[in-house]
Every structure is written in structure tokens, then in C-alpha cells.
Scaffold this active site. Structure first.
Site: not given
Ligand SMILES: Cc1cc2nc3c(=O)[nH]c(=O)nc-3n(C[C@H](O)[C@H](O)[C@H](O)COP(=O)(O)OP(=O)(O)OC[C@H]3O[C@@H](n4cnc5c(N)ncnc54)[C@H](O)[C@@H]3O)c2cc1C
Length: 398
Positions: A244, A384
Site C-alpha cells: 500500500e 508519515n
């Protein structure tokens, strides 16, 4: 390091370009280029065209319908696809579940589900996140209790992208509440038409209904829909996530949208100077261009690692962070480049055929929604910040 392509690879690039020229409907590429809304039928149409050519699941083994491409061929295809403004392949079946089934599914499951991904019989969505289990995914609470031939599922998933269209959902569920949290999770395939499932839309900051909440109340799932072993789902879930993340990096998208940014920055001249002549703006563009060139190299390295038999590891986290930062910076610069043209938010502008002449250049009205929508990139697929934790762990072993 020699990153130029061989004559054979260049010939392949030409073949791919010819395919896009001949087979990509102009209607679809215009929608993508102008940032318009794609309907389910549009995405299905493109999947069917790719599948007819045998290019839909281009990273699957030939045995299961892949074209047997090298990593370089896949890299070339992805870049050309973005440059041709082809719709993206919806990732949930092809890019996420497919690799998991191929590696961990039973022969029956492969035979049952893989052809249906390819021919579009099943539209899949991803049931990982829950309220309270996003970054701490292993803390998920949706339960599956085995009763005879079925699991009975209760709980809630959230942020389920395109779940409103889905026939099937692959879910992480808790099958052992007493074990360490990573060791009590299983990977289940659930029919979205099962009694006890309710889908509720969530409206995003750009006004679109791209994601959903999915509620499960005493949903019965055949035991045959368990992938791999019970309580081993965390291993499969992590394997899927690396695919992904690599996918989210989207180098091809960045190349295509950066080309457009350069045009826009050159476009609006004031006093004989364009925005591209502004040293501060030009410096930000140069930074993106350099990062993008580096990203292409890293992307090739990750693909090469996969070709060597491994799954992408912490490198996919690097790709995800840098790739999404670049994509977000490009949407930010594009919005700035359009200046006041990007200010009005006009939902109708997302519809095909909307006449935007009064609002400036053809895709100006899309700059703001696109900027808003792309904030998601640094959040989904594992934020992130979480990717930085993964990289630190890989380097420092903490
Ligand atoms: C548009 C969109 C589509 C999505 N589609 C899907 C989908 O189809 N299927 C699916 O299952 N999920 C999907 N997600 C969910 C996505 O994976 C989660 O949003 C993501 O994992 C973050 O979880 P959270 O939202 O619960 O935020 P939280 O985990 O609550 O995090 C909030 C903030 O805290 C930070 N943070 C949390 N823990 C740490 C830590 N340990 N160290 C440093 N920082 C930390 C995060 O980086 C973030 O900035 C989607 C999300 C979005 C926005």
C-alpha cells in the site's frame, strides 16, 4: 549508476505509449487531467480495458494472470500511465488483497477470489482502521468469535475508502482477546451484503464522500473466508501495508502533475515575468524536481528488492514519506500558481463538462479541492510520523 533504459526497454515504452494512445478513452483521460470526479463505472471501464490486455495486475505472477513483467517494465508502465492521464487502478483488490492471497491464501481462495478481482466481479475495500485504532492499528477491537462454521463479527471500521461501492471488505478482526495484541488478530474476507453491515458516508474537507464508516452487528462470515491461520493476521496485514505504501508514493502522478505545474507557472505573466521567474517560487520548484529525480531512483531500488523475492520493507516507508511530501508540495505550488483563480471552491467544477471559462484556466477550479484532498496522503497507509518510527526502528533496532 546507469539509469538509462536499454533498447528493449525503450521498445516496451513505445508499446505502452501506443496502448494508451489507442485504448485509453479520451473521455477518461480528460477527466483525470482536469482533476474531475471519476464514477465507479469510469474506474471499472478502465480496469476492463487493462484486463483485456492482461495488464491490470501487472505485478502478479503469470500463473494468476500477471503479464510477467520485470520491475523496470512495471516502472515504465506506471510512469507512462500517469503521463497519459489514465485513471489510477483502484488498489484494494489488485494491489493490496491480491499479493496477500497469492502469498498466504489457500489454493481454493486464490482460485475463488483472484479471477474475480481481475474481471471486476468483486470491488474490494479495506477494513483496517477503527476509531481508536489508526496508528495503533494492533489495538483494534472489532471481534470475530467462532461459532461452528462461521465467525460472528461485531465492531466498527472507519475511513473505509470507496466502501460505498464495495462488494467485499478485507478486515482485521480480533480473534483472541487474551493474547498480546498483535497475536490475537485474524484476516477475514467479508461480503458487504451480509446482514448486519451498515455503511455510513463521511464527507471530507474537499466536500467529497470518498470514505465511510462500516458497522458490523452479529455479521456471520464463513470460516472458509479466513486467510492463512487464525491469529496470524498481523503478519499478513503488515505485508499488505508495504504494498500500500509503495503505491501511495505515486511517482508517476508527481511527474505528470509537476509537468502541469511548470505550464501553469509559466502561464500567468505580469510585467513580462512569469511566476517561474520568481526566485523563491523557482527554488521551491527546483527542490521538487530534484526530490522527484531521487524518488525515481529509490522507487527502482524498492522494485528491484521486490523482484529479488522480498517484500518491500522499511524502504516502502521512505518512499511513502518522500513521495507524499512531493505530491503535497506540488498541489500547494499549483494552488499558489493559479493565485486568485484557485480561490473559489466550486463543487460543480468537479463534474465532467462543467464550463469553467469564467474562473480562469480549465483546471484552475480543481486546484483547491486537489490541495485539500491530498492532505490525506501523509495520513493514510500509516501516517508519515509512524513511517519515521518504522525507519528509526530498522536503523537503530529500538
Ligand atoms: C482519506 C483517508 C482514507 C483512508 N482510507 C482507509 C481505508 O480505506 N481503510 C482503512 O483501514 N483505513 C483508511 N484510512 C485510515 C488511515 O490509515 C488512518 O487515518 C491512519 O492510520 C492514522 O490513524 P488515525 O486517523 O486514527 O490517527 P491517529 O493514530 O489518532 O494519529 C493522530 C496523529 O498522531 C500522530 N501519531 C500517532 N501515534 C504516533 C506515534 N506513535 N508516534 C508519532 N506520532 C504519532 C499521527 O501521525 C497523527 O498525526 C484512511 C484515512 C484517510 C484520511
Amino acid at each position: 549508476m546507469d539509469l538509462s533504459f536499454t533498447p528493449v526497454e525503450e521498445a516496451f515504452r513505445e508499446e505502452v505509449r501506443a496502448f494508451f494512445r489507442d485504448k485509453l478513452p479520451a473521455r477518461l483521460s480528460t477527466l483525470v487531467r482536469e482533476g474531475k470526479r471519476l464514477r465507479k463505472s469510469d474506474m471499472e471501464e478502465w480496469h476492463a480495458i487493462l484486463n483485456e490486455r492482461g495488464w491490470l495486475a501487472n505485478h502478479w505472477p503469470e500463473q494468476w494472470g500477471g503479464p510477467g513483467w520485470s520491475v523496470i517494465q512495471r516502472f515504465i508502465f506506471d510512469n507512462e500511465s500517469a503521463l497519459a492521464h489514465a485513471p489510477r487502478v483502484v488498489p484494494f483488490g489488485v494491489n493490496m488483497l491480491g499479493p496477500v492471497l497469492i502469498k498466504y491464501g489457500s489454493e481454493e481462495q486464490k482460485k475463488q477470489w483472484l479471477p474475480r478481482i481481475l474481471d471486476g466481479s468483486d470491488w474490494w475495500c479495506q477494513g483496517y482502521s477503527e476509531p481508536g485504532a489508526g496508528s495503533d492499528l494492533a489495538g483494534l477491537k472489532t471481534t470475530a468469535v467462532r461459532k461452528g462454521d462461521v465467525y460472528v463479527v461485531n465492531g466498527q471500521k472507519t475511513w473505509t475508502t470507496l466502501g460505498q461501492h464495495a462488494d467485499m471488505i478485507f478486515c482485521l478482526v480480533r480473534t483472541d482477546a487474551t493474547a498480546k495484541k498483535q497475536e490475537g488478530i485474524s484476516f477475514l474476507l467479508i461480503d458487504m451484503k451480509s446482514p448486519g453491515i451498515e455503511v455510513r458516508p463521511i464527507t471530507l474537507i474537499d466536500g467529497e464522500q470518498e470514505v465511510n464508516e462500516v458497522f458490523f452487528t452479529d455479521v456471520e462470515v464463513p470460516v472458509a473466508n479466513l486467510v492463512g491461520e487464525e491469529n496470524m493476521g498481523w503478519t499478513y496485514a503488515k505485508y499488505l501495508l508495504t504494498y500500500e505504501r509503495t503505491n501511495i508514493a505515486g511517482v508517476g502522478f508527481s511527474i505528470a502533475s509537476f509537468e502541469r505545474l511548470k505550464e501553469v507557472a509559466q502561464m500567468q505573466k505580469k510585467g513580462g515575468r512569469s511566476l517561474a521567474d520568481d526566485p523563491l517560487f523557482a527554488a521551491r520548484m527546483a527542490r521538487v524536481e530534484i526530490d522527484l529525480a531521487n524518488m525515481q531512483t529509490t522507487n527502482l531500488r524498492v522494485l528491484a528488492a521486490v523482484a529479488g523475492g522480498g517484500a518491500p520493507g522499511a524502504e516502502s516507508s521512505m518512499l511513502k514519506i518522500k513521495g507524499t511530501e512531493i505530491r503535497q508540495e506540488i498541489t500547494s505550488l499549483t494552488r499558489r500558481a493559479y493565485g486568485s483563480y484557485a480561490a473559489p471552491y466550486i463543487p460543480e467544477a468537479l463534474e465532467a463538462g462543467w464550463n469553467g471559462e469564467d474562473v480562469g484556466p480549465e483546471d484552475a477550479a480543481m486546484a483547491a479541492p486537489s490541495y485539500f484532498n491530498n492532505r490525506k496522503l501523509s495520513i493514510f497507509g500509516g501516517s508519515n510520523e509512524i513511517q519515521k518510527n518504522i525507519i528509526s526502528k530498522a536503523i537503530l533496532g529500538l
